[in-house]
Enzyme design. Structure first.
Site, PDB file in Angstrom:
ATOM      1  CG  HIS A   1      24.348 -19.364  -0.545  1.00 45.79           C
ATOM      2  ND1 HIS A   1      23.711 -20.045  -1.573  1.00 45.79           N
ATOM      3  CD2 HIS A   1      25.519 -20.013  -0.334  1.00 45.79           C
ATOM      4  CE1 HIS A   1      24.485 -21.057  -1.954  1.00 45.79           C
ATOM      5  NE2 HIS A   1      25.585 -21.059  -1.224  1.00 45.79           N
TER       6      HIS A   1
ATOM      7  CG  ASP B   1      26.299  -9.726  -8.229  1.00 44.50           C
ATOM      8  OD1 ASP B   1      25.907 -10.913  -8.350  1.00 44.50           O
ATOM      9  OD2 ASP B   1      27.491  -9.437  -7.994  1.00 44.50           O
TER      10      ASP B   1
ATOM     11  CG  ASP C   1      24.536 -18.186  -4.515  1.00 43.13           C
ATOM     12  OD1 ASP C   1      23.462 -17.599  -4.310  1.00 43.13           O
ATOM     13  OD2 ASP C   1      24.605 -19.399  -4.746  1.00 43.13           O
TER      14      ASP C   1
END
Ligand code: GAR
Length: 209
Positions: free
Chosen positions: A116, A148, A152
């Site tokens: 990210h 997950d 993010d």
């Protein structure tokens, strides 16, 4: 995650594929402990597919289905089937602009990573470099993290800081962040493949880029 052979990577992307190229270039060097074995994109003419083809790595466009921000059930099943058929150990998101949910994450639990373009938990979501510029931070960067159920939000594996310079535009800042990404992502994937990274709740240990 430890295996006594190169870790098999399934790379998902939507864009030009510079992170994939950095990992593929690292994997071409002797001793790198992982190999991309399949590249898939949700956009038919994504540059990442051409980069994979030019390196002789199987590359496929797989339609994402009827939603704008996530894969629909049918598409998710097709992505999972392709990754499983290629015996992928680790799913590497490299600019894949769709949120992965329930069944996909259950089947690949603890085996999906993302990069990210910000220092999470700052600026999750889209165009993170622009969010950083608009906010006026002096330092931003990039983050490699496990994926997950959130956006993010997964445990952070590695980060690299990038200064915001006077006169930066969204483009110049993004370019500098991407340069940092190209160093960080191959190193982090190698750390995972060598079994160096342990996860305890939100924290990971063992990785020193
Ligand atoms: C990268 O900058 C990556 O951090 C970003 O997309 C770009 C893909 O570039 N990902 C996200 O914003 C995910 N939320 P690439 O196709 O050249 O690797």
């Amino acid at each position: 995650m430890t295996v006594d052979r190169p870790l098999r990577l399934g790379v998902l992307g939507s864009g030009k594929g510079s992170n994939f190229a950095a990992i593929a270039d690292a994997a071409a060097l002797p001793g790198y402990p992982a190999q991309p074995v399949l590249v898939m994109a949700d956009i038919p003419d994504a540059g990442i597919l051409k980069l994979a083809e030019s390196r002789g790595i199987p590359a496929r466009y797989l339609p994402p289905g009827r939603f704008r921000t996530k894969l629909d059930e049918e598409a998710e099943a097709a992505y999972v089937a392709a990754l499983q058929a290629a015996q992928v150990d680790l799913v590497v998101l490299a600019g894949f602009m769709r949120i992965l949910k329930g069944e996909f994450l259950r089947l690949f639990a603890g085996r999906v990573v993302n990069i990210h373009p910000s220092l999470l938990p700052c600026f999750p979501g889209l165009a993170a470099w622009k969010q950083a510029l608009d906010y006026g931070v002096k330092v931003t960067g990039c983050t490699v993290h496990y994926v997950d159920q959130g956006v993010d939000t997964g445990p952070i594996i590695a980060q690299r800081a990038v200064p915001v310079l006077d006169g930066d535009t969204a483009e110049s800042l993004h370019a500098r962040i991407q340069e940092a990404e190209r160093a960080l992502y191959p190193a982090a994937v190698a750390g995972i493949a060598r079994g160096e990274i342990a996860v305890k709740g939100r924290a990971t240990t063992g990785f020193r880029p």
